[in-house]
Design a protein around this motif. Structure first.
Motif, mmCIF file in Angstrom:
data_model
loop_
_atom_site.group_PDB
_atom_site.id
_atom_site.type_symbol
_atom_site.label_atom_id
_atom_site.label_comp_id
_atom_site.label_asym_id
_atom_site.label_seq_id
_atom_site.Cartn_x
_atom_site.Cartn_y
_atom_site.Cartn_z
ATOM 1 N N GLY A 13 0.765 -1.242 0.000
ATOM 2 C CA GLY A 13 0.000 0.000 0.000
ATOM 3 C C GLY A 13 0.795 1.291 0.000
ATOM 4 O O GLY A 13 0.346 2.297 -0.545
ATOM 5 N N GLY A 14 1.962 1.314 0.632
ATOM 6 C CA GLY A 14 2.675 2.567 0.844
ATOM 7 C C GLY A 14 3.374 3.123 -0.377
ATOM 8 O O GLY A 14 3.488 2.467 -1.420
ATOM 9 N N ASP A 15 3.872 4.352 -0.227
ATOM 10 C CA ASP A 15 4.554 5.026 -1.335
ATOM 11 C C ASP A 15 5.810 4.294 -1.779
ATOM 12 O O ASP A 15 6.208 4.386 -2.944
ATOM 13 C CB ASP A 15 4.932 6.457 -0.910
ATOM 14 N N HIS A 16 6.460 3.581 -0.864
ATOM 15 C CA HIS A 16 7.719 2.891 -1.180
ATOM 16 C C HIS A 16 7.609 1.389 -0.922
ATOM 17 O O HIS A 16 8.610 0.729 -0.628
ATOM 18 C CB HIS A 16 8.859 3.496 -0.362
ATOM 19 N N ALA A 17 6.392 0.873 -1.036
ATOM 20 C CA ALA A 17 6.152 -0.556 -0.777
ATOM 21 C C ALA A 17 6.922 -1.427 -1.777
ATOM 22 O O ALA A 17 7.165 -1.008 -2.918
ATOM 23 C CB ALA A 17 4.654 -0.845 -0.889
ATOM 24 N N PRO A 18 7.311 -2.635 -1.323
ATOM 25 C CA PRO A 18 7.057 -3.219 -0.004
ATOM 26 C C PRO A 18 8.216 -3.066 0.976
ATOM 27 O O PRO A 18 8.210 -3.738 2.013
ATOM 28 C CB PRO A 18 6.841 -4.690 -0.348
ATOM 29 N N GLY A 19 9.191 -2.191 0.678
ATOM 30 C CA GLY A 19 10.385 -2.081 1.522
ATOM 31 C C GLY A 19 10.120 -1.777 2.984
ATOM 32 O O GLY A 19 10.454 -2.584 3.868
ATOM 33 N N VAL A 68 -4.068 -1.565 -4.639
ATOM 34 C CA VAL A 68 -4.908 -0.370 -4.628
ATOM 35 C C VAL A 68 -3.998 0.855 -4.598
ATOM 36 O O VAL A 68 -3.189 1.005 -3.683
ATOM 37 C CB VAL A 68 -5.852 -0.362 -3.409
ATOM 38 N N GLY A 69 -4.143 1.709 -5.597
ATOM 39 C CA GLY A 69 -3.324 2.919 -5.657
ATOM 40 C C GLY A 69 -3.922 4.044 -4.837
ATOM 41 O O GLY A 69 -5.094 4.006 -4.439
ATOM 42 N N MET A 70 -3.120 5.069 -4.578
ATOM 43 C CA MET A 70 -3.578 6.200 -3.773
ATOM 44 C C MET A 70 -4.714 6.966 -4.442
ATOM 45 O O MET A 70 -5.491 7.649 -3.784
ATOM 46 C CB MET A 70 -2.404 7.150 -3.494
ATOM 47 N N ASN A 106 -3.958 3.530 0.686
ATOM 48 C CA ASN A 106 -5.075 4.446 0.512
ATOM 49 C C ASN A 106 -5.990 4.392 1.740
ATOM 50 O O ASN A 106 -6.631 3.381 2.002
ATOM 51 C CB ASN A 106 -5.826 4.028 -0.754
ATOM 52 N N SER A 107 -6.062 5.478 2.493
ATOM 53 C CA SER A 107 -6.814 5.457 3.750
ATOM 54 C C SER A 107 -8.314 5.277 3.504
ATOM 55 O O SER A 107 -9.005 4.599 4.273
ATOM 56 C CB SER A 107 -6.553 6.723 4.569
ATOM 57 N N GLY A 108 -8.820 5.872 2.427
ATOM 58 C CA GLY A 108 -10.227 5.709 2.112
ATOM 59 C C GLY A 108 -10.557 4.269 1.783
ATOM 60 O O GLY A 108 -11.586 3.735 2.214
#
Length: 357
Positions: A13-19, A68-70, A106-108
């Motif tokens: 999910g994160g901007d730099h996933a999966p690190g 799922v993208g932001m 993505n929090s939503g």
């Protein structure tokens, strides 16, 4: 016998996933022996895990082909991307294969997945995203910070109840002090939403102190601050930006002259303590309160340390049975003395049933 609490981490999910997600999971499994299942594209997760020493750690992988993208629609992400890492993580909790979810995505979509898969706690109309911020004494819980932009008064009253139970169970506050965020302390201030919320909470069994102003979030006047998600998200982003700006300004000042650099060396322990107190990574994630399960929402740019702390927080949330206590409190409120009524309807019933959906 103690329940084995397994935390499912949305590794994609994160901007730099999966690190950071993988590194944080490794740190949590090593530091606190927390069982973790990493959910996402298996090949990428395995490649990242290969860069860490994982022998003997309770870490497994559950493959999920979609991400799922932001910028994905929250509803589309849940309904159309059924094999996304965030959806599969909540499916694991629903099916009893995990106990909690941590997501940096993505929090939503995370909120939508929690509601769609695990459903809401009966008596709670809208889940809320809560976040802890430091104050002069200890911590303040602010909710909602982005889950619900448009709210009704009953929703805010339910947020107050959920925040109170959270502070009781997680921080040991016997009777958490609750305030409604407004543009002044006087009852004449605010708008229709805050005034109606004030009416409900004034007649509730919660330890409600009334309106508070923005400065009261940080001075320790209250333990729980209630607002709609629009206001709460602005508060959160301003707090993050201010902490970051202060750190950079101090660094620039200390580096400008040799005497200042000497002063920094002497004051360095104090500044390191300050930095730790205002660093969101120390708090890990924001709990999603009001769903029938445990979900932690993290910043998209979360570091490995932030993910590690979010996993610890999710584990502790389950261990302290926060949701069970919330359900019990809802039942207690429904049994209030009938004399505590407002226009013929018990405030307890308003809080419990969610009549104003």
């Amino acid at each position: 016998m103690n329940k084995r609490i397994i935390v499912a981490v949305d590794a994609m999910g994160g901007d730099h996933a999966p690190g950071p997600e993988v590194a944080g999971a490794v740190m949590a499994a090593r530091e606190w022996r927390i069982p973790v299942v990493l959910v996402g594209q298996q090949a990428r997760i395995e490649a990242e895990l290969a860069t860490h020493r994982c022998v003997g750690l309770d870490i497994s992988i559950r493959h999920a082909s979609e991400v799922v993208g932001m910028h994905d629609s929250a509803s589309d992400a849940v309904r159309k991307k059924k094999d996304s890492s965030i959806r599969v993580a909540f499916d694991l909790v629903r099916d009893g294969q995990a106990s909690a979810v941590v997501s940096t995505g993505n929090s939503g979509a995370t909120m939508a997945a929690g509601m769609f898969v695990l459903k809401r706690i009966p008596g709670i109309d809208r889940p809320a995203i809560a976040t802890v911020v430091p104050n002069l004494k200890d911590q303040t819980l602010v909710l909602d910070v982005g889950g619900n932009v448009d709210c009704k008064a009953l929703h805010l009253a339910q947020f107050a109840l959920m925040g109170s139970v959270y502070m009781q169970q997680m921080f040991g506050k016997e009777r958490p002090r609750v305030g409604v965020l407004s543009n002044g302390e006087e009852e004449s201030k605010g708008n229709d939403l805050t005034r109606e919320t004030h009416r409900i909470l004034s007649r509730s069994p919660l330890n409600y102190l009334g309106y508070i102003e923005g400065r009261d979030i940080y001075n320790g006047t209250v333990d729980v601050v209630v607002c709609d998600g629009f206001v709460g998200n602005v508060v959160l982003k301003v707090s993050e930006g201010l902490a970051d700006a202060m750190g950079k300004m101090l660094k620039a000042e200390f580096g400008s002259r040799w005497l200042s650099r000497l002063g920094y060396l002497l004051a360095r322990p104090a500044f390191l303590g300050f930095r730790k107190k205002v660093d969101y990574a120390e708090y890990g994630g924001a709990p999603l309160l009001g769903i029938q399960g445990t979900g932690m929402i993290c910043h998209g740019k979360s570091s490995a340390r932030a993910v590690m702390n979010a996993i610890r927080l999710a584990h502790e949330f389950e261990a302290r049975q926060v949701n069970e206590q919330l359900i019990r409190r809802l039942v207690e409120i429904s049994d209030l003395n009938p004399s505590q009524t407002t226009e013929g309807t018990g405030v307890a019933e308003e809080l419990r049933q969610g009549a104003l959906s």
